[in-house]
Design a protein around this motif. Structure first.
Motif, PDB file in Angstrom:
ATOM      1  N   ARG A   1     -11.273  -1.966   1.216  1.00  0.00           N
ATOM      2  CA  ARG A   1     -11.822  -2.221   2.541  1.00  0.00           C
ATOM      3  C   ARG A   1     -11.300  -3.570   3.015  1.00  0.00           C
ATOM      4  O   ARG A   1     -10.881  -4.407   2.212  1.00  0.00           O
TER       5      ARG A   1
ATOM      6  N   ILE B   1       0.834  -1.206   0.000  1.00  0.00           N
ATOM      7  CA  ILE B   1       0.000   0.000   0.000  1.00  0.00           C
ATOM      8  C   ILE B   1       0.872   1.261   0.000  1.00  0.00           C
ATOM      9  O   ILE B   1       0.619   2.200  -0.759  1.00  0.00           O
TER      10      ILE B   1
ATOM     11  N   TYR C   1     -12.202  -0.130   7.437  1.00  0.00           N
ATOM     12  CA  TYR C   1     -11.902  -1.314   8.238  1.00  0.00           C
ATOM     13  C   TYR C   1     -13.062  -1.553   9.187  1.00  0.00           C
ATOM     14  O   TYR C   1     -13.536  -0.638   9.857  1.00  0.00           O
TER      15      TYR C   1
ATOM     16  N   HIS D   1      -9.223   4.278   3.841  1.00  0.00           N
ATOM     17  CA  HIS D   1      -9.601   2.870   3.756  1.00  0.00           C
ATOM     18  C   HIS D   1     -10.816   2.651   4.642  1.00  0.00           C
ATOM     19  O   HIS D   1     -11.167   3.512   5.453  1.00  0.00           O
TER      20      HIS D   1
ATOM     21  N   HIS E   1      -4.737  -1.719  10.149  1.00  0.00           N
ATOM     22  CA  HIS E   1      -5.651  -0.564  10.252  1.00  0.00           C
ATOM     23  C   HIS E   1      -4.966   0.609  10.951  1.00  0.00           C
ATOM     24  O   HIS E   1      -5.053   1.761  10.500  1.00  0.00           O
TER      25      HIS E   1
ATOM     26  N   LYS F   1     -10.048   2.108  -4.303  1.00  0.00           N
ATOM     27  CA  LYS F   1     -10.810   2.091  -3.059  1.00  0.00           C
ATOM     28  C   LYS F   1     -10.719   0.674  -2.482  1.00  0.00           C
ATOM     29  O   LYS F   1     -10.888  -0.303  -3.202  1.00  0.00           O
TER      30      LYS F   1
END
Length: 267
Positions: free
Chosen positions: A207, A196, A236, A234, A224, A205
Motif C-alpha cells: 500500500r 514492481i 493507494y 495495490h 497509482h 501485499k
C-alpha cells in the motif's frame, strides 16, 4: 554476524525503546537501530516491522517525532494491534540521505535487508528467524520500503509507503549532494514502478498513501495510475496533509493496521 554489537542496558531504557549499534561490512562501519519491543513475557516469533526514515533523519527520528512506540503500545493494550517489534534503523548516514541504495563502496540496501533483521534476531529474545518481516517508510524511506520490500518479496510479507519518492531523480528535491555523487553500480536506478513490474509475479501485499498538498502528490498519483493500468493489485489512499511530520504521525497507524491484518500475519 557482526564483529561488534552494543545494546542498551534495560536499567536505563524508557518507554520500551531499546538501541542497538552493530559494525557491518555493508556500511564499512557502524549502524544504529532504535527498537520498540513489547513488554510482554514469553513472546516468540514476534513480527518485525522495519520503518525507514526520510532525508536528514536517523534511527531516533520515528520515535521522537511521532511517538510511534507509545501509540503502538497503547493499541496493543487495547487489543487493536497484535504484539510486534518496531525497528527504526538509520539509513547509513551518508550525505543528506543514502536512498537505501548500494553506492560509494557501501551497501545501504543490504544493511536494511540483511543486517537489520539479523541484528534484531541476535539480540531480541522474542524475535526469531520465524518472525514475519514487514517494511514501511516515509518520503525517501517510502522509496526504500517500496523498492526493497518488493525486490525482496521472499523476505517481506507486507510493504507500506507514506509520501513516497517514486523515482531516484526526485531525491534532488531534498538533498544537497548532486545525484551523480551517488556512485551506484547500476547504470539506471529503477523507479518504484519498474521494480514492481520486474517483480510482478511475486509481489507482496503493498500500500502507499500521500497528502493532497504534498509536493510528491503528482508522482504518487502517477504510480497509482500506472499500477492500475497494469492491473497490479495495490492499495493507494490520499488524505489531507503536506510533506510533514503531523501527516506521518497520523498515518503511520494505517501502516501498522495494514501489517496487522489476519492475512498478513499468517505464517
Amino acid at each position: 554476524m557482526f564483529r561488534t554489537t552494543e545494546i542498551s542496558n534495560p536499567e536505563f531504557e524508557s518507554n520500551n525503546l531499546r538501541f542497538i549499534t552493530v559494525k557491518t561490512k555493508n556500511l564499512k562501519g557502524r549502524g544504529d537501530i532504535c527498537l520498540f519491543v513489547p513488554p510482554i513475557k514469553d513472546l516468540k516469533n514476534v513480527p518485525i516491522v522495519i520503518l525507514l526514515h526520510g532525508v536528514y533523519g536517523s534511527a531516533w527520528i520515528w520515535s521522537q517525532k511521532t511517538g510511534i512506540h507509545i501509540t503502538a503500545w497503547e493499541m496493543m493494550q487495547k487489543e487493536e494491534l497484535q504484539p510486534m517489534i518496531i525497528a527504526m534503523p538509520s539509513d547509513g548516514l551518508w550525505g543528506d540521505g543514502s536512498a537505501y541504495l548500494p553506492h560509494n563502496q557501501r551497501n545501504f540496501e543490504k544493511w536494511i535487508v540483511d543486517d537489520v533483521p539479523n541484528a534484531i534476531i541476535e539480540n531480541i529474545e522474542s524475535a526469531t528467524k520465524k518472525s514475519n518481516l514487514f517494511i514501511g517508510g516515509l518520503s525517501m524511506g517510502g522509496y526504500g520500503a517500496l523498492n526493497l520490500g518488493i525486490k525482496y518479496a521472499s523476505k517481506f510479507k507486507g510493504v507500506s509507503g507514506h509520501s513516497s519518492i517514486t523515482s531516484f531523480e526526485q531525491m534532488a528535491l531534498f538533498v544537497e549532494e548532486p545525484l551523480q555523487e551517488y556512485d551506484t553500480l547500476e547504470k539506471e536506478i529503477p523507479s518504484v514502478f519498474k521494480t514492481i513490474i520486474e517483480s510482478k509475479n511475486k509481489l507482496p501485499k503493498f500500500r502507499f498513501d500521500c497528502g493532497k498538498e504534498d509536493l510528491l502528490i503528482d508522482h504518487n498519483r502517477k504510480l497509482h495510475q500506472q499500477l492500475t493500468q497494469e492491473k497490479i493489485p495495490h492499495i493507494y489512499e490520499e488524505f489531507e496533509g503536506k510533506h510533514e511530520w503531523p501527516y506521518w504521525q497520523e498515518h503511520v497507524i494505517d501502516t501498522l493496521l495494514f501489517f496487522n491484518s489476519k492475512e498478513n500475519l499468517k505464517k
